[in-house]
Design an enzyme around this catalytic site. Structure first.
Site, short mmCIF file in Angstrom:
data_model
loop_
_atom_site.label_atom_id
_atom_site.label_comp_id
_atom_site.label_asym_id
_atom_site.label_seq_id
_atom_site.Cartn_x
_atom_site.Cartn_y
_atom_site.Cartn_z
N GLU A 183 -25.84 -16.80 -25.73
CA GLU A 183 -24.44 -17.05 -26.15
C GLU A 183 -23.73 -17.93 -25.11
O GLU A 183 -22.60 -17.64 -24.68
CB GLU A 183 -23.69 -15.73 -26.30
N GLU A 264 -28.57 -11.53 -33.93
CA GLU A 264 -28.01 -10.23 -33.56
C GLU A 264 -27.14 -9.73 -34.70
O GLU A 264 -25.95 -10.01 -34.77
CB GLU A 264 -27.20 -10.32 -32.27
C1 LIG Z 1 -16.79 -6.42 -25.79
C2 LIG Z 1 -17.48 -7.78 -25.60
C3 LIG Z 1 -18.97 -7.71 -25.95
C4 LIG Z 1 -19.68 -9.01 -25.67
N1 LIG Z 1 -21.09 -8.89 -26.13
C5 LIG Z 1 -21.53 -9.27 -27.32
S1 LIG Z 1 -20.63 -9.94 -28.39
N2 LIG Z 1 -22.88 -9.18 -27.62
C6 LIG Z 1 -23.70 -10.37 -27.76
C7 LIG Z 1 -24.71 -10.42 -26.63
O1 LIG Z 1 -25.62 -11.48 -26.85
C8 LIG Z 1 -25.48 -9.12 -26.55
O2 LIG Z 1 -26.29 -9.18 -25.39
C9 LIG Z 1 -24.55 -7.91 -26.48
O3 LIG Z 1 -23.79 -7.95 -25.30
C10 LIG Z 1 -23.61 -7.93 -27.69
C11 LIG Z 1 -22.73 -6.71 -27.74
O4 LIG Z 1 -23.55 -5.56 -27.76
#
Ligand SMILES: CCCCNC(=S)N1C[C@H](O)[C@@H](O)[C@@H](O)[C@H]1CO
Length: 629
Positions: A183, A264
């Site tokens: 991301e 995801e």
């Molecule tokens: C509260 C903000 C969370 C940011 N993380 C997000 S969107 N996510 C996308 C990320 O790639 C994954 O590793 C996980 O961290 C997942 C949430 O479980």
């Protein structure tokens, strides 16, 4: 036949076999038919995320078998850099870190692998998987083309990706694709040179024919604009709150041809201390999965098995304030933290079976749990009084406080000690003017507990004392930020502390090897036990024994009446407890930590106020909910 002839014939035979094997195996993208091809045949992955670093090694096969029986044909797995390179240049791939053994088990179980080696992984993991030793240079720009960062990345990827190359599907292994970064479009830097450097490194170490991809959120196009790169297949992630067609339209803007991929698909969500337990409705997950599979999309369900943030490995989020993630990574996932199939798993399997043949046979049942009952704990002593054992090399002396990173301790707890500069007979504010307590400090004067300072929440505490009294602050690293611009998350006391009108100085800073001391059994009940109840003497150790009953089973430890701290079972750090904050009220204890025949040692570091009854209980069910303690 001479030996030499025999040797030549053997080499020719092996080469022929390898060529024949590699010639048959391929995994690629078919841009004409918008799909993946495995061995030149149409392939759609139905995958689930599982983190080997959150499951004890002895349970890897159990979880993988349940994922296979659920109808998955693939798993998706991160590789946390900090889990494998604890010190720069020191690597660990043993035991619970044996990634290749995990890949072998997946292969043996019939599961392909989508590998996500980062180097940054997010994942609610400490600093998003980046090693804290990167922070030695305060000027480093993480997740960028910063030369010092890239040198460390290149050294790490040289070790990891060379290990991974034989595991690529086309080389005879089960890795079908590899994600670059994670991301990246959600990160402020948006450094295309960084992504180009990573692409070059991944190609150099893995070869030209592996499918490399990126994953980005897709709330708007900026994420994909910064996170994607030519030569890396752009995929997206989204959950049940997103319109599927809109989401894939955004992917199509960056990948007009090729397979639709949700890397995801959120089956649940993470929990932060002090917030309500997150859960995602099973029907919504089932419908989202069915709709995506009906579109022919490739789907990875994040998480399928969440597991546990053992030790100090949890991460944190920091938007408006610092929000550490709890010890449990249950994630309301189809397999529970303890690996038990849930109704959500059965619902997902019912969807998958409408699109592909699923393995015949029963879903393995939940592993048996044991309610071992109560254990009485005895106070061993407080941290301030055990420094000879906990900090044998003695303190670092400094005019001003130093961070964890500056004294080269990265996780757990550090004790900061100074003297009161004058009599303060009236309640006097002790202030961290720059909100520099990272993350919680437990404060004592002459061994008597005064209270807590907490990042973003409690920046001032009143204390009293006499000139020369000993002021101790035990500072806890609650887990480094794993998402967003604040991942360069230094720990300890950042900046000076002010007491009344005085800037406190002349610090003794004690690195604490709590885990090492407890693992070596040097902290047992009865040792230096003060026995008498002399009031709250601040952060203290308690220990007791769980008698063997001939049975070693998963269990859950409940610390009703205790406040906050760390639990060690037979010397293994199983994580943090904080029942007063919740929503987690029990700690998962895998059977592998419980002896059926030898006395089990239970050690608790209580940071604030111990339960007056000194009891803990081992029950047969978890409590991760919004109920009162
Ligand atoms: C509260 C903000 C969370 C940011 N993380 C997000 S969107 N996510 C996308 C990320 O790639 C994954 O590793 C996980 O961290 C997942 C949430 O479980």
């Amino acid at each position: 036949m001479t030996t030499q002839t025999l040797c030549v014939c053997t080499c020719v035979f092996i080469t022929a076999v390898m060529i024949s094997v590699s010639a048959e195996r391929s995994f690629s993208i078919d841009y004409s038919n918008d799909c993946f091809l495995k061995d030149e045949q149409y392939f759609r992955f139905v995958s689930g995320s599982v983190h080997y670093f959150r499951v004890p090694r002895c349970y890897w096969k159990d979880r993988l078998m349940k994922m296979y029986m659920s109808g998955l044909n693939s798993i998706q797995v991160y590789v946390p850099w900090n889990f494998h390179e604890p010190m720069q240049g020191v690597y660990n791939f043993d035991g619970d870190r044996d990634l290749e053994y995990f890949l072998h088990l997946a292969n043996e179980t019939g599961l392909l692998v989508i590998l996500r080696p980062g180097p940054y992984i997010c994942a609610e993991w400490e600093m998003g998987g980046l090693p804290a030793w990167l922070l030695h240079n305060p000027k480093i720009i993480l997740r960028s083309a910063d030369s010092e960062y890239m040198q460390a990345v290149s050294d790490w990827l040289a070790v990891l990706l060379i290990k991974m190359r034989p595991w690529l599907y086309q080389n005879g292994g089960n890795i079908i694709s590899v994600q670059v970064e994670n991301e990246y479009g959600s990160y402020f830097a948006c450094d295309h040179n960084y992504m180009r450097s990573l692409r070059l490194l991944f190609r150099n170490f893995l070869g030209e024919d592996v499918v490399l991809f990126t994953t980005d959120g897709n709330t708007d196009n900026t994420e994909l604009a910064c996170g994607s790169l030519q030569g890396l297949y752009a995929t997206i992630d989204f959950g049940t709150d997103t319109n599927i067609s809109d989401a894939f339209l955004r992917q199509r803007r960056f990948e007009p041809k090729g397979p639709l991929v949700n890397s995801e698909c959120y089956t649940g969500w993470l929990d932060h201390w002090g917030e309500r337990h997150a859960s995602v409705d099973t029907q919504k997950v089932s419908k989202m999965l069915r709709d995506m599979m009906s579109m022919g999309a490739n789907v990875n369900m994040y998480m399928f098995e969440g597991g546990t943030n053992f030790g100090y490995w949890n991460g944190a989020d920091h938007d408006t304030r610092f929000r550490p993630v709890v010890t449990s990574y249950d994630y309301d996932a189809p397999l529970s933290e303890a690996g038990d199939p849930t109704d959500k798993l059965l619902a997902i399997r019912d969807v998958i079976k409408d699109f592909r043949d699923i393995p015949v046979g029963p879903m393995p049942p939940p592993l048996p749990k044991m309610a071992y009952g109560f254990v009485m704990l005895q106070k061993i002593g407080n941290v301030s009084g055990l420094l000879e054992i906990l900090s044998p090399q003695g303190p670092v002396k400094s005019v001003k406080p130093l961070t964890f990173e500056e004294i080269k301790q990265y996780y757990g707890y550090v004790l900061y000690r100074t003297r009161l500069p004058r009599d303060i007979l009236d309640q006097t504010p002790l202030i961290s003017p720059l909100n520099g307590i990272h993350d919680r400090a437990y404060i004592s004067v002459n061994g008597m507990y005064q209270g807590v300072m907490e990042r973003d929440i409690t920046l001032v505490i009143n204390v009293t004392g006499r000139e020369g009294d000993q002021l101790d602050l035990l500072v806890e690293n609650m887990g480094r930020v794993n998402f967003g611009p604040k991942i360069n998350d230094y720990k300890g006391i950042l900046g000076n502390l002010i007491l009344g009108n005085d800037v406190l100085s002349d610090w003794l800073i004690f690195p604490l090897d709590i885990d090492g001391v407890i693992a070596r059994g040097w902290l047992q009940s009865g040792q230096k036990s003060d026995g008498k109840d002399e009031g709250n003497t601040g952060p203290s150790f308690y220990s007791g024994t769980l008698k063997p009953n001939g049975v070693s089973r998963d269990t859950f430890m409940k610390l009703t009446g205790w406040t906050k701290g760390q639990v060690f079972i037979n010397g293994v750090n199983v994580g943090r407890f904080w029942p007063g904050r919740g929503p987690q009220h029990t700690l998962y204890i895998p059977a592998s930590l419980i002896s059926a025949t030898l006395t089990n040692n239970i050690t608790v570091l209580e940071l604030e106020q111990a339960a007056y009854h000194r009891r803990v209980v081992f029950t047969d069910r978890p409590q991760l909910d919004n109920m009162a303690v």
